[in-house]
Enzyme design. Structure first.
Site, PDB file in Angstrom:
ATOM      1  N   ASP A 180       1.420  -0.690   0.272  1.00 20.97           N
ATOM      2  CA  ASP A 180      -0.011   0.093  -0.057  1.00 20.97           C
ATOM      3  C   ASP A 180       0.893   1.033  -0.075  1.00 20.97           C
ATOM      4  OD1 ASP A 180      -2.243   1.210  -0.010  1.00 20.97           O
ATOM      5  OD2 ASP A 180      -1.364   1.223   2.718  1.00 20.97           O
TER       6      ASP A 180
ATOM      7  N   ASP B  84      -0.386   5.077   1.131  1.00 20.79           N
ATOM      8  CA  ASP B  84      -0.368   6.077   2.245  1.00 20.79           C
ATOM      9  C   ASP B  84      -0.616   5.256   3.578  1.00 20.79           C
ATOM     10  OD1 ASP B  84      -1.043   8.086   0.726  1.00 20.79           O
ATOM     11  OD2 ASP B  84      -3.233   8.244   0.107  1.00 20.79           O
TER      12      ASP B  84
END
Length: 241
Positions: A8, A10
């Site tokens: 991922d 953020d």
């Protein structure tokens, strides 16, 4: 046989939310209530379109937006981890699946010199239109009821693994590294010898812990390894090579 790292972005690669970080380019670093209150759950990309329209209305230049995005901090130990991956591309493939957008991620990785670590980025397409406004589009449409309407990370990962298999690439082990609720769905793709790595104290860790505690629940097959910094992930990665 190689290792696949899936990240991922953020609150995982970077230690903040790139979509909210961009607000720092505005005078007063705030949005009007009319924009802030327009968000509907599951429709983040549409909301970001309104955020970027407001930024465009304020005549903020492309360079100013980019300069602000390049200041977002990386999560502790993550630059060392990505550097290690970039130095071992013969045995490690690395992809990013994110609900951010192509421009933000490209700017941030290039500014750090770490773009060579990442083979592919799967995220919402972004571009500046003729009026100078950034437009953000949904990554794809899907029929998964568990995910935001613009992105099912499980579907992205399944398609990636299928295409790699068609080209003769089989992964000895997959590490899925994330933090949020939308990182739970892709854990269904993982096998017993793979690892799902939730960030300590974040939503994904809590979801996995809650599932494990429930009788009769379907937990991921993969081993759960909680991390606090990139150093934790690097240690696990080195042990697998």
């Amino acid at each position: 046989m190689t290792i696949l790292m899936v990240f991922d972005f953020d609150h995982t690669v970077v230690d903040d939310n790139s979509d909210t970080w961009v607000i720092k380019c505005l005078p007063g670093q705030t949005l009007p209530d009319s924009v802030t209150n327009s968000y509907r759950k599951g429709h983040w990309t549409e909301y970001m379109g309104r955020v970027m329209n407001h930024i465009g209305d304020q005549k903020i230049s492309h360079d100013s937006i980019r300069s602000v995005m390049e200041t977002i901090p990386f999560t502790a130990g993550m630059t060392d981890l990505l550097t290690f991956i970039s130095e071992n591309k013969n045995t490690i493939d690395c992809i990013v699946i994110s609900d951010s957008n192509t421009m933000f991620i490209e700017w941030i990785l290039k500014a750090s010199g770490l773009q060579t670590a990442v083979d592919q980025v799967f995220t919402n397409p972004a571009k500046f239109n003729e009026s100078g406004y950034m437009e953000v589009q949904c990554y794809h449409s899907h029929d998964c009821q568990k995910c935001p309407i613009n992105l099912c990370k499980r579907r992205v990962l399944e398609l990636y693994l299928s295409k790699q298999a068609d080209e003769g690439v089989e992964y000895e082990r997959i590490f899925y590294v994330g933090d949020g609720g939308n990182d739970f769905c892709p854990t269904a793709c993982l096998r017993e010898h793979d690892a799902v790595m939730p960030r300590k104290g974040y939503t994904l860790e809590k979801l996995l812990a809650r599932l494990e505690a429930q009788e009769g629940s379907t937990s991921p097959l993969a081993k759960v390894i909680v991390w606090s910094s990139g150093a934790d992930i690097l240690q696990e990665l080195k042990a697998s090579i």
